[in-house]
Design an enzyme around this catalytic site. Sequence first.
Site, short mmCIF file in Angstrom:
data_model
loop_
_atom_site.label_atom_id
_atom_site.label_comp_id
_atom_site.label_asym_id
_atom_site.label_seq_id
_atom_site.Cartn_x
_atom_site.Cartn_y
_atom_site.Cartn_z
N PHE A 16 83.57 88.48 -3.10
CA PHE A 16 83.57 88.59 -4.55
C PHE A 16 82.12 88.48 -5.02
CE2 PHE A 16 84.47 87.50 -8.94
CZ PHE A 16 85.53 88.34 -9.23
N PHE A 51 86.57 80.84 -2.54
CA PHE A 51 87.71 79.94 -2.33
C PHE A 51 88.25 80.05 -0.90
CE2 PHE A 51 92.20 78.70 -2.74
CZ PHE A 51 92.04 77.44 -3.32
N VAL A 75 79.50 82.24 -6.91
CA VAL A 75 80.44 81.90 -7.98
C VAL A 75 79.61 81.85 -9.26
CG1 VAL A 75 82.19 80.29 -8.79
CG2 VAL A 75 81.74 80.50 -6.33
N HIS A 82 87.67 78.24 -14.37
CA HIS A 82 87.82 78.79 -13.02
C HIS A 82 86.59 78.49 -12.17
CE1 HIS A 82 87.99 82.18 -10.05
NE2 HIS A 82 89.23 81.75 -9.98
#
Length: 122
Positions: A16, A51, A75, A82
């Site tokens: 991500f 995660f 992140v 979140h």
Amino acid sequence: MRLNGNEKVAIINGRFNHIITDRLVEGAQDAFKRHGGNEDNLDLILVPGAFEIPFALQKALQSGKYDAVCCVGAVIRGSTPHFDYISAEATKGIASATMEHKVPVSNGVLTTNTIEQAIERA
């Protein structure tokens, strides 16, 4: 630290924010090679995001195949909580697996407020 070329190392990449994490992987690969690592002894393990890094790390360390592992991810804070949950769980999970298995693990998971900060650090 100079490697002897026999060390088996894994890089675990949370994909991500891949525009950022791809650069982190390139940096980790470059550092491994510059310090004497053998490219044939370097594995890249891809997971969806930060995660999932602790689970992949736990599996990699349980395998007994690796002398060290480098975890990278990004992140970036948004407008919901979140960010707080993901960054905390990734950090705790990496630390927990490291302590359990007693294998060197680097935590290269960026936690930034903005995309610009992530770009600067990558």
